[in-house]
Design a protein around this motif. Sequence first.
Motif, mmCIF file in Angstrom:
data_model
loop_
_atom_site.group_PDB
_atom_site.id
_atom_site.type_symbol
_atom_site.label_atom_id
_atom_site.label_comp_id
_atom_site.label_asym_id
_atom_site.label_seq_id
_atom_site.Cartn_x
_atom_site.Cartn_y
_atom_site.Cartn_z
ATOM 1 N N SER A 1 9.875 1.665 6.286
ATOM 2 C CA SER A 1 10.049 1.069 7.616
ATOM 3 C C SER A 1 10.964 -0.137 7.543
ATOM 4 O O SER A 1 11.127 -0.756 6.493
ATOM 5 N N GLU B 1 16.005 3.817 -1.470
ATOM 6 C CA GLU B 1 14.942 4.802 -1.290
ATOM 7 C C GLU B 1 14.605 5.494 -2.605
ATOM 8 O O GLU B 1 13.439 5.730 -2.907
ATOM 9 N N HIS C 1 0.848 -1.190 0.000
ATOM 10 C CA HIS C 1 0.000 0.000 0.000
ATOM 11 C C HIS C 1 0.893 1.253 0.000
ATOM 12 O O HIS C 1 1.739 1.400 -0.854
ATOM 13 N N ALA C 2 0.752 2.131 0.969
ATOM 14 C CA ALA C 2 1.537 3.368 0.956
ATOM 15 C C ALA C 2 2.771 3.263 1.843
ATOM 16 O O ALA C 2 3.420 4.271 2.125
ATOM 17 N N GLN C 3 3.114 2.047 2.272
ATOM 18 C CA GLN C 3 4.255 1.881 3.161
ATOM 19 C C GLN C 3 5.268 0.936 2.531
ATOM 20 O O GLN C 3 4.919 -0.096 1.963
ATOM 21 N N GLY D 1 5.297 6.414 -4.574
ATOM 22 C CA GLY D 1 4.433 7.303 -3.795
ATOM 23 C C GLY D 1 4.237 6.848 -2.363
ATOM 24 O O GLY D 1 3.156 7.003 -1.800
ATOM 25 N N LEU D 2 5.282 6.284 -1.772
ATOM 26 C CA LEU D 2 5.177 5.769 -0.411
ATOM 27 C C LEU D 2 5.130 6.894 0.608
ATOM 28 O O LEU D 2 5.777 7.928 0.446
ATOM 29 N N ALA D 3 4.373 6.666 1.682
ATOM 30 C CA ALA D 3 4.307 7.646 2.762
ATOM 31 C C ALA D 3 5.443 7.461 3.752
ATOM 32 O O ALA D 3 5.892 8.417 4.377
ATOM 33 N N LYS D 4 5.906 6.248 3.916
ATOM 34 C CA LYS D 4 7.011 6.001 4.847
ATOM 35 C C LYS D 4 7.747 4.733 4.437
ATOM 36 O O LYS D 4 7.215 3.882 3.723
#
Length: 427
Positions: A106, A94, A66-68, A101-104
Amino acid sequence: MSRTHIRDFHDDDLDGIVRLWETVHDAVATPVYSLAEVIASCQVDHAVVAVRGDRIVGAAVGRAAHAQGWIVFFGTVDEEVAKRSGAALLDALERRMATLGLAKLSVLVAGEGDPVEALTQNGFGMQHRLRYLERQMPVQRRELDLLKEVGGRIMPRHLWEAVAGMQHEKELLEERLVTPLARPDLAERFGVVPPRAVMLFGPPGTGKTTFAKAVASRLDWPFVEVFPSRLGDSPKGMAAGLRATFESIGDLEHAVVFIDEVEEIASRRRGDPPSPTQGVTNELLKLVAEFREREGRLLICATNFVRALDAAFLRHGRFDYVIPIGLPDAEARRAIWTRYVPPAIAETVAFELLVEASEGLTPADIEYAARRASQAALAEALRNPDAADSDALTTADYLEALGATRATVSEETADEFVDDIDSYARL
Protein backbone atom coordinates in the motif's frame (compact mmCIF):
# COMPACT_ATOMS: atom_id res chain seq x y z
CA MET A 1 23.44 11.22 -21.16
CA SER A 2 24.41 8.60 -18.57
CA ARG A 3 22.28 5.50 -18.30
CA THR A 4 19.91 5.23 -15.34
CA HIS A 5 20.11 1.96 -13.43
CA ILE A 6 18.29 0.54 -10.40
CA ARG A 7 20.13 -0.88 -7.41
CA ASP A 8 19.77 -1.45 -3.66
CA PHE A 9 20.21 1.46 -1.29
CA HIS A 10 23.70 1.97 0.21
CA ASP A 11 24.52 4.01 3.31
CA ASP A 12 26.47 6.40 1.10
CA ASP A 13 23.20 7.28 -0.64
CA LEU A 14 21.74 9.17 2.34
CA ASP A 15 22.71 12.64 1.09
CA GLY A 16 21.17 11.86 -2.28
CA ILE A 17 17.95 10.65 -0.61
CA VAL A 18 17.74 13.86 1.39
CA ARG A 19 18.14 16.01 -1.73
CA LEU A 20 15.61 13.90 -3.63
CA TRP A 21 13.07 14.10 -0.79
CA GLU A 22 13.43 17.88 -0.68
CA THR A 23 13.01 18.12 -4.46
CA VAL A 24 9.92 15.91 -4.53
CA HIS A 25 8.25 17.66 -1.60
CA ASP A 26 9.04 21.21 -2.63
CA ALA A 27 5.46 21.66 -3.80
CA VAL A 28 3.85 19.52 -1.08
CA ALA A 29 3.10 21.38 2.15
CA THR A 30 2.46 18.25 4.21
CA PRO A 31 4.24 15.07 3.05
CA VAL A 32 2.72 11.87 4.38
CA TYR A 33 6.01 10.61 5.83
CA SER A 34 8.67 12.87 7.27
CA LEU A 35 12.27 12.89 6.11
CA ALA A 36 13.34 11.27 9.39
CA GLU A 37 10.93 8.37 8.80
CA VAL A 38 12.18 7.90 5.24
CA ILE A 39 15.82 7.86 6.34
CA ALA A 40 15.05 5.38 9.12
CA SER A 41 13.35 3.03 6.65
CA CYS A 42 16.24 3.33 4.21
CA GLN A 43 18.58 2.14 6.93
CA VAL A 44 16.55 -0.61 8.59
CA ASP A 45 13.79 -1.60 6.13
CA HIS A 46 13.84 -1.79 2.33
CA ALA A 47 14.97 0.73 -0.26
CA VAL A 48 16.03 0.83 -3.90
CA VAL A 49 17.40 3.79 -5.83
CA ALA A 50 17.62 4.94 -9.42
CA VAL A 51 21.14 6.22 -10.16
CA ARG A 52 22.38 8.28 -13.09
CA GLY A 53 26.13 8.61 -12.98
CA ASP A 54 26.78 9.26 -9.28
CA ARG A 55 23.48 11.07 -8.69
CA ILE A 56 20.34 9.65 -7.05
CA VAL A 57 17.49 10.51 -9.41
CA GLY A 58 14.77 8.27 -7.96
CA ALA A 59 13.98 6.09 -4.98
CA ALA A 60 11.36 3.73 -3.59
CA VAL A 61 11.39 2.98 0.14
CA GLY A 62 9.13 0.52 1.96
CA ARG A 63 8.49 -1.04 5.33
CA ALA A 64 6.45 -4.03 6.44
CA ALA A 65 3.81 -4.11 9.17
CA HIS A 66 2.47 -7.61 9.81
CA ALA A 67 1.17 -8.90 6.45
CA GLN A 68 0.99 -5.46 4.82
CA GLY A 69 3.75 -3.49 3.17
CA TRP A 70 3.82 0.30 3.01
CA ILE A 71 5.69 2.49 0.56
CA VAL A 72 6.91 5.37 2.70
CA PHE A 73 8.61 7.22 -0.14
CA PHE A 74 8.46 7.05 -3.93
CA GLY A 75 9.80 9.88 -6.03
CA THR A 76 11.96 10.95 -8.94
CA VAL A 77 13.76 14.18 -9.81
CA ASP A 78 11.64 14.86 -12.88
CA GLU A 79 8.92 13.57 -15.18
CA GLU A 80 11.38 11.93 -17.57
CA VAL A 81 12.87 9.72 -14.85
CA ALA A 82 9.38 8.90 -13.62
CA LYS A 83 8.37 7.66 -17.07
CA ARG A 84 11.58 5.74 -17.76
CA SER A 85 12.36 4.34 -14.29
CA GLY A 86 9.28 4.73 -12.07
CA ALA A 87 7.86 1.28 -12.84
CA ALA A 88 11.30 -0.33 -12.53
CA LEU A 89 11.79 1.22 -9.09
CA LEU A 90 8.44 -0.08 -7.87
CA ASP A 91 9.12 -3.53 -9.31
CA ALA A 92 12.53 -3.70 -7.65
CA LEU A 93 11.08 -2.71 -4.27
CA GLU A 94 8.26 -5.23 -4.64
CA ARG A 95 10.75 -8.01 -5.38
CA ARG A 96 12.74 -7.15 -2.29
CA MET A 97 9.64 -7.20 -0.08
CA ALA A 98 7.97 -10.23 -1.68
CA THR A 99 10.04 -12.61 0.46
CA LEU A 100 8.29 -11.25 3.56
CA GLY A 101 5.03 -12.98 2.60
CA LEU A 102 3.04 -9.77 2.37
CA ALA A 103 -0.63 -9.86 1.44
CA LYS A 104 -0.66 -6.39 -0.06
CA LEU A 105 1.53 -3.39 -0.76
CA SER A 106 0.00 0.00 0.00
CA VAL A 107 0.95 3.63 -0.44
CA LEU A 108 -0.44 6.93 0.77
CA VAL A 109 0.13 10.03 -1.38
CA ALA A 110 -0.37 13.69 -0.55
CA GLY A 111 -2.14 14.64 -3.79
CA GLU A 112 -2.63 14.09 -7.49
CA GLY A 113 0.22 14.14 -10.02
CA ASP A 114 2.80 12.02 -11.76
CA PRO A 115 3.62 9.78 -8.77
CA VAL A 116 -0.05 8.77 -8.63
CA GLU A 117 -0.07 8.02 -12.35
CA ALA A 118 3.10 5.93 -12.08
CA LEU A 119 1.59 3.96 -9.20
CA THR A 120 -1.71 3.27 -10.93
CA GLN A 121 0.12 2.17 -14.08
CA ASN A 122 2.06 -0.27 -11.94
CA GLY A 123 -1.04 -2.03 -10.65
CA PHE A 124 -1.94 0.08 -7.62
CA GLY A 125 -5.66 0.73 -7.32
CA MET A 126 -7.07 4.00 -6.02
CA GLN A 127 -9.21 3.52 -2.90
CA HIS A 128 -11.45 6.57 -2.99
CA ARG A 129 -13.23 5.97 0.32
CA LEU A 130 -10.04 5.89 2.36
CA ARG A 131 -8.97 8.85 4.47
CA TYR A 132 -5.54 9.38 5.96
CA LEU A 133 -5.58 10.39 9.63
CA GLU A 134 -2.68 10.91 11.99
CA ARG A 135 -1.86 12.25 15.42
CA GLN A 136 1.34 13.11 17.21
CA MET A 137 2.30 10.95 20.18
CA PRO A 138 2.38 13.09 23.33
CA VAL A 139 5.78 11.73 24.42
CA GLN A 140 8.63 10.78 22.14
CA ARG A 141 10.66 7.64 22.78
CA ARG A 142 13.68 9.54 24.09
CA GLU A 143 11.48 11.10 26.80
CA LEU A 144 9.83 7.94 28.12
CA ASP A 145 12.55 7.07 30.65
CA LEU A 146 12.72 10.66 31.83
CA LEU A 147 8.96 10.84 32.26
CA LYS A 148 9.07 7.67 34.34
CA GLU A 149 11.93 9.08 36.40
CA VAL A 150 9.97 12.21 37.39
CA GLY A 151 6.80 10.22 38.06
CA GLY A 152 4.93 11.67 35.10
CA ARG A 153 2.19 10.06 33.07
CA ILE A 154 -0.07 10.61 30.11
CA MET A 155 -3.62 11.39 31.14
CA PRO A 156 -6.47 9.46 29.48
CA ARG A 157 -8.15 11.38 26.72
CA HIS A 158 -11.61 12.85 27.21
CA LEU A 159 -11.01 13.77 30.87
CA TRP A 160 -12.12 17.26 29.93
CA GLU A 161 -15.49 15.98 28.77
CA ALA A 162 -15.76 13.82 31.90
CA VAL A 163 -15.73 16.93 34.12
CA ALA A 164 -19.48 17.40 34.04
CA GLY A 165 -21.07 20.65 35.06
CA MET A 166 -18.82 23.42 36.44
CA GLN A 167 -19.37 25.12 33.10
CA HIS A 168 -18.15 28.53 34.23
CA GLU A 169 -14.85 27.10 35.50
CA LYS A 170 -14.39 25.00 32.35
CA GLU A 171 -14.99 27.97 30.06
CA LEU A 172 -12.54 30.04 32.10
CA LEU A 173 -9.82 27.39 31.92
CA GLU A 174 -10.50 26.80 28.22
CA GLU A 175 -10.15 30.49 27.39
CA ARG A 176 -7.28 31.35 29.73
CA LEU A 177 -5.15 28.19 29.62
CA VAL A 178 -6.02 25.61 26.99
CA THR A 179 -6.64 27.71 23.88
CA PRO A 180 -3.56 30.00 24.14
CA LEU A 181 -1.30 26.96 24.72
CA ALA A 182 -2.91 24.64 22.18
CA ARG A 183 -3.34 27.32 19.50
CA PRO A 184 -0.46 29.80 19.91
CA ASP A 185 -1.07 31.21 16.41
CA LEU A 186 -4.59 32.25 17.40
CA ALA A 187 -3.34 33.65 20.70
CA GLU A 188 -0.70 35.71 18.89
CA ARG A 189 -3.32 37.04 16.49
CA PHE A 190 -5.19 38.60 19.41
CA GLY A 191 -2.10 39.57 21.38
CA VAL A 192 -2.67 36.96 24.09
CA VAL A 193 0.47 35.71 25.86
CA PRO A 194 0.18 31.96 26.65
CA PRO A 195 0.23 31.37 30.41
CA ARG A 196 3.19 29.79 32.15
CA ALA A 197 1.89 29.41 35.72
CA VAL A 198 -1.56 29.50 37.36
CA MET A 199 -2.90 29.07 40.88
CA LEU A 200 -6.12 27.21 41.68
CA PHE A 201 -7.63 27.82 45.10
CA GLY A 202 -10.76 26.71 46.88
CA PRO A 203 -12.12 24.50 49.66
CA PRO A 204 -10.79 20.93 49.91
CA GLY A 205 -12.38 18.33 47.66
CA THR A 206 -13.75 20.74 45.05
CA GLY A 207 -11.87 19.22 42.12
CA LYS A 208 -8.70 21.29 41.74
CA THR A 209 -6.60 18.20 41.04
CA THR A 210 -9.23 16.91 38.62
CA PHE A 211 -9.15 20.19 36.70
CA ALA A 212 -5.35 20.13 36.53
CA LYS A 213 -5.40 16.61 35.10
CA ALA A 214 -8.17 17.57 32.68
CA VAL A 215 -6.10 20.51 31.39
CA ALA A 216 -3.16 18.14 30.76
CA SER A 217 -5.50 15.74 28.97
CA ARG A 218 -6.97 18.54 26.89
CA LEU A 219 -3.49 19.75 25.87
CA ASP A 220 -2.27 16.17 25.35
CA TRP A 221 0.79 16.98 27.47
CA PRO A 222 2.41 14.74 30.10
CA PHE A 223 1.19 15.35 33.65
CA VAL A 224 3.86 15.52 36.35
CA GLU A 225 2.81 15.92 39.98
CA VAL A 226 5.33 17.24 42.48
CA PHE A 227 4.54 16.12 46.03
CA PRO A 228 5.80 18.57 48.69
CA SER A 229 5.65 15.83 51.32
CA ARG A 230 8.23 13.76 49.41
CA LEU A 231 10.78 16.51 48.91
CA GLY A 232 12.20 15.85 52.35
CA ASP A 233 13.48 12.48 51.10
CA SER A 234 16.26 14.25 49.19
CA PRO A 235 19.59 13.75 51.01
CA LYS A 236 20.47 17.41 50.32
CA GLY A 237 17.23 18.78 51.74
CA MET A 238 13.86 19.94 50.47
CA ALA A 239 15.08 22.95 48.52
CA ALA A 240 17.70 20.92 46.65
CA GLY A 241 15.17 18.17 46.00
CA LEU A 242 12.74 20.70 44.55
CA ARG A 243 15.38 22.16 42.22
CA ALA A 244 16.53 18.71 41.07
CA THR A 245 12.93 17.76 40.26
CA PHE A 246 12.36 20.91 38.20
CA GLU A 247 15.67 20.45 36.37
CA SER A 248 14.63 16.94 35.34
CA ILE A 249 11.22 18.14 34.20
CA GLY A 250 12.96 20.83 32.14
CA ASP A 251 14.23 18.16 29.75
CA LEU A 252 10.67 17.30 28.68
CA GLU A 253 9.45 19.02 25.53
CA HIS A 254 6.00 19.62 27.04
CA ALA A 255 4.60 19.15 30.53
CA VAL A 256 1.85 20.21 32.89
CA VAL A 257 3.53 20.35 36.30
CA PHE A 258 1.15 20.18 39.26
CA ILE A 259 1.87 21.00 42.90
CA ASP A 260 -1.04 20.31 45.24
CA GLU A 261 -1.21 21.75 48.75
CA VAL A 262 1.48 24.19 47.71
CA GLU A 263 1.04 26.06 50.98
CA GLU A 264 3.28 23.40 52.54
CA ILE A 265 6.27 24.89 50.71
CA ALA A 266 5.08 28.44 50.06
CA SER A 267 3.64 29.58 53.38
CA ARG A 268 4.09 33.09 54.70
CA ARG A 269 7.65 33.89 55.73
CA ARG A 270 7.72 35.46 59.17
CA GLY A 271 11.24 36.83 59.46
CA ASP A 272 13.48 35.92 62.44
CA PRO A 273 13.90 33.22 63.37
CA PRO A 274 13.35 31.70 59.88
CA SER A 275 10.82 28.87 59.60
CA PRO A 276 12.03 25.40 58.50
CA THR A 277 10.40 25.86 55.09
CA GLN A 278 11.60 29.41 54.41
CA GLY A 279 14.51 28.19 52.28
CA VAL A 280 12.12 26.03 50.26
CA THR A 281 9.81 29.00 49.70
CA ASN A 282 12.73 31.09 48.49
CA GLU A 283 13.82 28.31 46.14
CA LEU A 284 10.30 27.86 44.77
CA LEU A 285 10.04 31.58 44.03
CA LYS A 286 13.24 31.36 41.99
CA LEU A 287 12.07 28.22 40.18
CA VAL A 288 8.74 29.76 39.17
CA ALA A 289 10.62 32.68 37.60
CA GLU A 290 12.93 30.29 35.72
CA PHE A 291 10.01 28.05 34.72
CA ARG A 292 8.28 30.98 33.06
CA GLU A 293 11.18 31.53 30.67
CA ARG A 294 10.52 28.39 28.63
CA GLU A 295 7.65 27.53 26.31
CA GLY A 296 5.73 24.28 26.21
CA ARG A 297 5.21 24.02 29.96
CA LEU A 298 2.48 24.97 32.37
CA LEU A 299 2.81 25.07 36.16
CA ILE A 300 -0.44 24.59 38.05
CA CYS A 301 -0.36 25.06 41.80
CA ALA A 302 -3.35 24.33 44.04
CA THR A 303 -4.14 25.32 47.60
CA ASN A 304 -6.97 24.94 50.07
CA PHE A 305 -5.67 27.90 52.07
CA VAL A 306 -4.83 30.76 49.74
CA ARG A 307 -4.59 33.10 52.74
CA ALA A 308 -1.65 31.10 54.05
CA LEU A 309 0.51 31.68 50.96
CA ASP A 310 3.44 34.06 51.04
CA ALA A 311 2.51 37.42 49.55
CA ALA A 312 5.47 37.32 47.14
CA PHE A 313 4.22 34.02 45.79
CA LEU A 314 0.98 35.50 44.42
CA ARG A 315 2.55 38.68 43.09
CA HIS A 316 1.94 39.69 39.47
CA GLY A 317 4.58 38.22 37.18
CA ARG A 318 4.71 34.85 38.90
CA PHE A 319 1.20 33.54 38.30
CA ASP A 320 -0.74 34.63 35.26
CA TYR A 321 -4.07 33.76 36.85
CA VAL A 322 -5.34 32.97 40.35
CA ILE A 323 -8.53 30.99 39.71
CA PRO A 324 -11.17 30.01 42.29
CA ILE A 325 -12.61 26.48 42.13
CA GLY A 326 -15.72 26.21 44.29
CA LEU A 327 -18.32 23.63 45.21
CA PRO A 328 -20.14 21.89 42.34
CA ASP A 329 -23.13 23.72 40.92
CA ALA A 330 -26.52 22.10 40.33
CA GLU A 331 -25.59 20.82 36.86
CA ALA A 332 -22.38 19.28 38.20
CA ARG A 333 -24.18 17.67 41.15
CA ARG A 334 -26.72 16.09 38.82
CA ALA A 335 -23.92 14.74 36.61
CA ILE A 336 -22.18 13.26 39.66
CA TRP A 337 -25.38 11.57 40.81
CA THR A 338 -25.97 10.21 37.31
CA ARG A 339 -22.52 8.63 37.43
CA TYR A 340 -23.24 6.66 40.61
CA VAL A 341 -26.93 5.79 40.33
CA PRO A 342 -27.27 2.41 38.52
CA PRO A 343 -28.74 2.90 35.02
CA ALA A 344 -31.36 0.23 35.68
CA ILE A 345 -33.10 2.42 38.29
CA ALA A 346 -32.21 5.87 36.97
CA GLU A 347 -35.71 6.47 35.58
CA THR A 348 -37.27 5.90 39.00
CA VAL A 349 -34.96 8.25 40.91
CA ALA A 350 -35.92 11.88 41.47
CA PHE A 351 -32.59 13.48 40.63
CA GLU A 352 -33.89 16.98 41.22
CA LEU A 353 -34.43 16.10 44.90
CA LEU A 354 -30.92 14.66 45.20
CA VAL A 355 -29.41 17.71 43.52
CA GLU A 356 -31.22 20.03 45.92
CA ALA A 357 -30.38 17.96 49.00
CA SER A 358 -26.67 17.75 48.11
CA GLU A 359 -26.10 21.49 47.79
CA GLY A 360 -22.94 22.44 49.65
CA LEU A 361 -21.35 19.00 49.26
CA THR A 362 -18.13 18.25 47.40
CA PRO A 363 -17.95 15.65 44.62
CA ALA A 364 -16.32 13.27 47.09
CA ASP A 365 -19.17 13.82 49.58
CA ILE A 366 -21.77 12.97 46.93
CA GLU A 367 -19.83 9.89 45.86
CA TYR A 368 -19.70 8.76 49.50
CA ALA A 369 -23.48 9.19 49.90
CA ALA A 370 -24.22 7.31 46.68
CA ARG A 371 -21.93 4.43 47.62
CA ARG A 372 -23.35 4.33 51.15
CA ALA A 373 -26.87 3.94 49.77
CA SER A 374 -25.75 1.21 47.35
CA GLN A 375 -23.89 -0.67 50.07
CA ALA A 376 -26.89 -0.51 52.39
CA ALA A 377 -29.13 -1.88 49.63
CA LEU A 378 -26.70 -4.73 48.92
CA ALA A 379 -26.53 -5.63 52.62
CA GLU A 380 -30.33 -5.69 52.80
CA ALA A 381 -30.50 -7.94 49.73
CA LEU A 382 -28.05 -10.38 51.32
CA ARG A 383 -30.15 -10.48 54.49
CA ASN A 384 -33.36 -10.99 52.49
CA PRO A 385 -32.47 -12.92 49.32
CA ASP A 386 -36.14 -13.40 48.47
CA ALA A 387 -36.87 -9.67 48.52
CA ALA A 388 -38.92 -8.35 45.64
CA ASP A 389 -37.66 -5.89 43.04
CA SER A 390 -39.48 -3.17 44.95
CA ASP A 391 -36.70 -3.37 47.53
CA ALA A 392 -34.25 -1.89 45.03
CA LEU A 393 -32.66 1.51 45.62
CA THR A 394 -35.06 4.43 45.80
CA THR A 395 -34.81 8.19 46.07
CA ALA A 396 -35.55 7.83 49.78
CA ASP A 397 -32.53 5.56 50.22
CA TYR A 398 -30.25 8.16 48.67
CA LEU A 399 -31.78 10.95 50.75
CA GLU A 400 -31.25 8.87 53.88
CA ALA A 401 -27.62 8.34 52.95
CA LEU A 402 -27.25 12.08 52.37
CA GLY A 403 -28.61 12.71 55.85
CA ALA A 404 -25.77 10.61 57.27
CA THR A 405 -23.08 12.33 55.19
CA ARG A 406 -20.96 14.96 56.88
CA ALA A 407 -20.09 17.87 54.60
CA THR A 408 -16.37 18.33 54.01
CA VAL A 409 -16.75 22.08 53.62
CA SER A 410 -18.31 23.92 56.54
CA GLU A 411 -20.49 26.98 56.08
CA GLU A 412 -17.74 29.08 57.61
CA THR A 413 -15.20 27.76 55.08
CA ALA A 414 -17.63 28.36 52.23
CA ASP A 415 -18.14 31.96 53.38
CA GLU A 416 -14.38 32.48 53.64
CA PHE A 417 -13.99 31.20 50.09
CA VAL A 418 -16.40 33.87 48.84
CA ASP A 419 -14.29 36.50 50.61
CA ASP A 420 -11.10 35.01 49.16
CA ILE A 421 -12.49 35.36 45.64
CA ASP A 422 -12.76 39.13 46.20
CA SER A 423 -9.30 39.35 47.77
CA TYR A 424 -7.17 36.97 45.71
CA ALA A 425 -8.81 35.92 42.44
CA ARG A 426 -7.07 37.19 39.29
CA LEU A 427 -8.86 36.21 36.12
